[in-house]
Design a protein around this motif. Structure first.
Motif, PDB file in Angstrom:
ATOM      1  N   PHE A  29       0.853  -1.191   0.000  1.00 43.89           N
ATOM      2  CA  PHE A  29       0.000   0.000   0.000  1.00 43.89           C
ATOM      3  C   PHE A  29       0.886   1.238   0.000  1.00 43.89           C
ATOM      4  CE2 PHE A  29      -3.856  -2.235   0.527  1.00 43.89           C
ATOM      5  CZ  PHE A  29      -3.733  -3.185   1.527  1.00 43.89           C
ATOM      6  N   ARG A  30       0.420   2.315  -0.578  1.00 42.96           N
ATOM      7  CA  ARG A  30       1.147   3.605  -0.536  1.00 42.96           C
ATOM      8  C   ARG A  30       0.687   4.345   0.717  1.00 42.96           C
ATOM      9  NH1 ARG A  30      -0.675   6.662  -5.220  1.00 42.96           N
ATOM     10  NH2 ARG A  30       1.300   7.781  -5.466  1.00 42.96           N
ATOM     11  N   VAL A  31       1.606   4.525   1.636  1.00 38.74           N
ATOM     12  CA  VAL A  31       1.291   5.065   2.964  1.00 38.74           C
ATOM     13  C   VAL A  31       2.231   6.225   3.275  1.00 38.74           C
ATOM     14  CG1 VAL A  31       1.218   4.445   5.443  1.00 38.74           C
ATOM     15  CG2 VAL A  31       0.498   2.786   3.700  1.00 38.74           C
ATOM     16  N   GLY A  32       1.761   7.173   4.085  1.00 38.03           N
ATOM     17  CA  GLY A  32       2.604   8.280   4.541  1.00 38.03           C
ATOM     18  C   GLY A  32       2.603   8.329   6.060  1.00 38.03           C
ATOM     19  N   ALA A  33       3.778   8.669   6.638  1.00 35.93           N
ATOM     20  CA  ALA A  33       3.911   8.695   8.099  1.00 35.93           C
ATOM     21  C   ALA A  33       4.661   9.931   8.556  1.00 35.93           C
ATOM     22  CB  ALA A  33       4.667   7.439   8.555  1.00 35.93           C
ATOM     23  N   ILE A  38       7.816  18.845  14.583  1.00 38.49           N
ATOM     24  CA  ILE A  38       7.893  17.733  13.628  1.00 38.49           C
ATOM     25  C   ILE A  38       9.315  17.167  13.675  1.00 38.49           C
ATOM     26  CG2 ILE A  38       7.589  17.018  11.221  1.00 38.49           C
ATOM     27  CD1 ILE A  38       5.036  18.185  12.148  1.00 38.49           C
ATOM     28  N   LEU A  39       9.429  15.847  13.835  1.00 33.49           N
ATOM     29  CA  LEU A  39      10.757  15.239  13.935  1.00 33.49           C
ATOM     30  C   LEU A  39      11.164  14.519  12.645  1.00 33.49           C
ATOM     31  CD1 LEU A  39      10.478  13.737  17.541  1.00 33.49           C
ATOM     32  CD2 LEU A  39      11.584  15.870  16.847  1.00 33.49           C
ATOM     33  N   SER A  40      10.198  13.908  11.956  1.00 28.66           N
ATOM     34  CA  SER A  40      10.559  13.146  10.759  1.00 28.66           C
ATOM     35  C   SER A  40       9.311  12.782   9.963  1.00 28.66           C
ATOM     36  CB  SER A  40      11.294  11.851  11.157  1.00 28.66           C
ATOM     37  OG  SER A  40      11.779  11.173  10.012  1.00 28.66           O
ATOM     38  N   THR A  49      10.559  -0.891   1.557  1.00 28.52           N
ATOM     39  CA  THR A  49      10.451  -0.180   2.839  1.00 28.52           C
ATOM     40  C   THR A  49       9.043   0.376   3.055  1.00 28.52           C
ATOM     41  OG1 THR A  49      11.263   1.784   1.689  1.00 28.52           O
ATOM     42  CG2 THR A  49      12.898   0.481   2.889  1.00 28.52           C
ATOM     43  N   HIS A  50       8.610   0.400   4.282  1.00 27.00           N
ATOM     44  CA  HIS A  50       7.308   0.947   4.653  1.00 27.00           C
ATOM     45  C   HIS A  50       7.442   2.396   5.121  1.00 27.00           C
ATOM     46  CE1 HIS A  50       4.732  -2.916   5.168  1.00 27.00           C
ATOM     47  NE2 HIS A  50       5.335  -2.840   3.999  1.00 27.00           N
ATOM     48  N   ALA A  51       6.338   3.123   5.111  1.00 24.70           N
ATOM     49  CA  ALA A  51       6.351   4.535   5.480  1.00 24.70           C
ATOM     50  C   ALA A  51       6.892   4.756   6.889  1.00 24.70           C
ATOM     51  CB  ALA A  51       4.932   5.102   5.358  1.00 24.70           C
ATOM     52  N   GLU A  52       6.405   3.962   7.846  1.00 24.97           N
ATOM     53  CA  GLU A  52       6.822   4.144   9.245  1.00 24.97           C
ATOM     54  C   GLU A  52       8.299   3.806   9.401  1.00 24.97           C
ATOM     55  OE1 GLU A  52       4.348   2.346   7.899  1.00 24.97           O
ATOM     56  OE2 GLU A  52       2.738   2.002   9.315  1.00 24.97           O
ATOM     57  N   GLN A  53       8.718   2.774   8.662  1.00 26.65           N
ATOM     58  CA  GLN A  53      10.115   2.327   8.667  1.00 26.65           C
ATOM     59  C   GLN A  53      11.005   3.459   8.132  1.00 26.65           C
ATOM     60  OE1 GLN A  53      10.354  -1.124   6.120  1.00 26.65           O
ATOM     61  NE2 GLN A  53      12.568  -1.348   6.358  1.00 26.65           N
ATOM     62  N   CYS A  54      10.569   4.107   7.034  1.00 27.98           N
ATOM     63  CA  CYS A  54      11.350   5.209   6.448  1.00 27.98           C
ATOM     64  C   CYS A  54      11.375   6.416   7.389  1.00 27.98           C
ATOM     65  CB  CYS A  54      10.751   5.612   5.096  1.00 27.98           C
ATOM     66  SG  CYS A  54      10.922   4.330   3.831  1.00 27.98           S
ATOM     67  N   CYS A  55      10.252   6.642   8.063  1.00 31.47           N
ATOM     68  CA  CYS A  55      10.174   7.765   9.011  1.00 31.47           C
ATOM     69  C   CYS A  55      11.226   7.576  10.105  1.00 31.47           C
ATOM     70  CB  CYS A  55       8.765   7.800   9.591  1.00 31.47           C
ATOM     71  SG  CYS A  55       8.423   9.212  10.641  1.00 31.47           S
ATOM     72  N   PHE A  56      11.319   6.366  10.629  1.00 39.36           N
ATOM     73  CA  PHE A  56      12.336   6.070  11.658  1.00 39.36           C
ATOM     74  C   PHE A  56      13.737   6.115  11.065  1.00 39.36           C
ATOM     75  CE2 PHE A  56       8.990   3.449  14.098  1.00 39.36           C
ATOM     76  CZ  PHE A  56       8.727   4.493  14.965  1.00 39.36           C
ATOM     77  N   ALA A  57      13.891   5.527   9.858  1.00 34.74           N
ATOM     78  CA  ALA A  57      15.224   5.456   9.241  1.00 34.74           C
ATOM     79  C   ALA A  57      15.745   6.863   8.944  1.00 34.74           C
ATOM     80  CB  ALA A  57      15.156   4.628   7.963  1.00 34.74           C
ATOM     81  N   ASN A 101      22.901   9.634  12.925  1.00 37.70           N
ATOM     82  CA  ASN A 101      24.043   8.730  12.685  1.00 37.70           C
ATOM     83  C   ASN A 101      23.941   7.366  13.365  1.00 37.70           C
ATOM     84  OD1 ASN A 101      25.371  10.802  11.197  1.00 37.70           O
ATOM     85  ND2 ASN A 101      25.743  11.798  13.176  1.00 37.70           N
ATOM     86  N   VAL A 102      22.732   6.806  13.410  1.00 31.51           N
ATOM     87  CA  VAL A 102      22.588   5.414  13.863  1.00 31.51           C
ATOM     88  C   VAL A 102      21.727   4.671  12.839  1.00 31.51           C
ATOM     89  CG1 VAL A 102      22.750   6.054  16.308  1.00 31.51           C
ATOM     90  CG2 VAL A 102      20.483   5.791  15.244  1.00 31.51           C
ATOM     91  N   PRO A 103      21.838   3.341  12.772  1.00 31.35           N
ATOM     92  CA  PRO A 103      20.981   2.584  11.849  1.00 31.35           C
ATOM     93  C   PRO A 103      19.524   2.573  12.349  1.00 31.35           C
ATOM     94  CG  PRO A 103      22.391   1.097  13.098  1.00 31.35           C
ATOM     95  CD  PRO A 103      22.804   2.485  13.456  1.00 31.35           C
ATOM     96  N   GLU A 104      18.574   2.332  11.436  1.00 32.02           N
ATOM     97  CA  GLU A 104      17.149   2.397  11.766  1.00 32.02           C
ATOM     98  C   GLU A 104      16.801   1.548  12.980  1.00 32.02           C
ATOM     99  OE1 GLU A 104      14.651  -0.210  10.785  1.00 32.02           O
ATOM    100  OE2 GLU A 104      12.996   0.941  11.628  1.00 32.02           O
TER     101      GLU A 104
END
Ligand SMILES: Nc1nc(=O)c(N)c(NC[C@H](O)[C@H](O)[C@H](O)COP(=O)(O)O)[nH]1
Ligand SMILES: [Zn+2]
Length: 196
Positions: A26-30, A47-49, A60-68, A75-78
């Motif tokens: 699905f196309r999702v935004g976070a 707003i943080l990300s 990749t998912h929207a929430e995953q990209c938001c965290f990443a 400077n840390v991995p997701e």
């Protein structure tokens, strides 16, 4: 003063519209923000990300990209995003997502509800509440588990109503029969209400 939820869901819809249409997701935004306690209009929101499906390389998912995206800025991995999320007294971390965070992914990748729950590891406050515009349709995984997983992790969630058709239309744009899928997803709600 109006509640800020609709404006943030609409911002997430415009994020979702940037996602490349695919038949397999699905196309999702976070969007991730920090909200001052007792500030129901969000007048002190920070707003943080943001993120949208397949914004970053791979499946990749929207929430995953938001965290990443947030993790990258720090400077840390997701998967270590919890260690860099702010934990300020008097403020809470809130997420807005067009669709209920996934509880299971056909690809077998870590579902977003789990990624959200993991922000609370190590006794950190992590994500306090998730607002979403529509429950996940049954297309890929049947009855969605995301909300149950969030509740089990002690994370609050709420459905922001009024944008279901718009969110679903964006989400399924790359699917075989988008119009039919939107009708079914909206109809599912009626079906459930008729069950009792
Ligand atoms: N909340 C959410 N954000 C997203 O960015 C996205 N794409 C989904 N989609 C949920 C759907 O259940 C999965 O996309 C399928 O289960 C296929 O799994 P993959 O995406 O290939 O891991 N859900
Ligand atoms: Zn997901």
């Amino acid at each position: 003063n109006p509640s800020p939820h609709s404006a943030y869901i609409q911002k997430c819809i415009s994020l979702a519209e940037q996602s490349p249409p695919r038949p397999t997701n699905f196309r999702v935004g976070a969007l991730l923000l920090s909200r001052k306690d007792d500030d129901p209009t969000g007048s002190n929101d920070q707003i943080l990300s943001t993120g949208y499906t397949m914004e970053l390389a791979g499946n990749t998912h929207a929430e995953q990209c938001c965290f990443a995206n947030f993790a990258a800025v720090h400077n840390v991995p997701e998967d270590q995003v919890a260690s860099v999320l702010p934990a300020e007294p008097g403020r809470k971390l809130i997420m807005y997502v067009t669709m209920e965070p996934c509880g299971k992914r056909l690809s077998g990748n870590a579902p977003c509800a789990q990624r959200i729950a993991r922000t609370r590891e190590g006794g950190r406050p992590g994500i306090h509440k998730v607002y979403f515009g529509v429950k996940e349709p049954e297309t890929f995984v049947g009855e969605s588990e995301g909300c149950r997983m969030l509740s089990e992790a002690g994370i609050e969630w709420a459905h922001v109503s009024g944008f279901e058709r718009e969110i679903l239309t964006v989400a399924v744009a790359g699917h075989e029969d988008p119009e039919a899928e939107v009708r079914v997803a909206l109809g599912e709600k009626e079906k459930e209400t008729n069950v009792d």
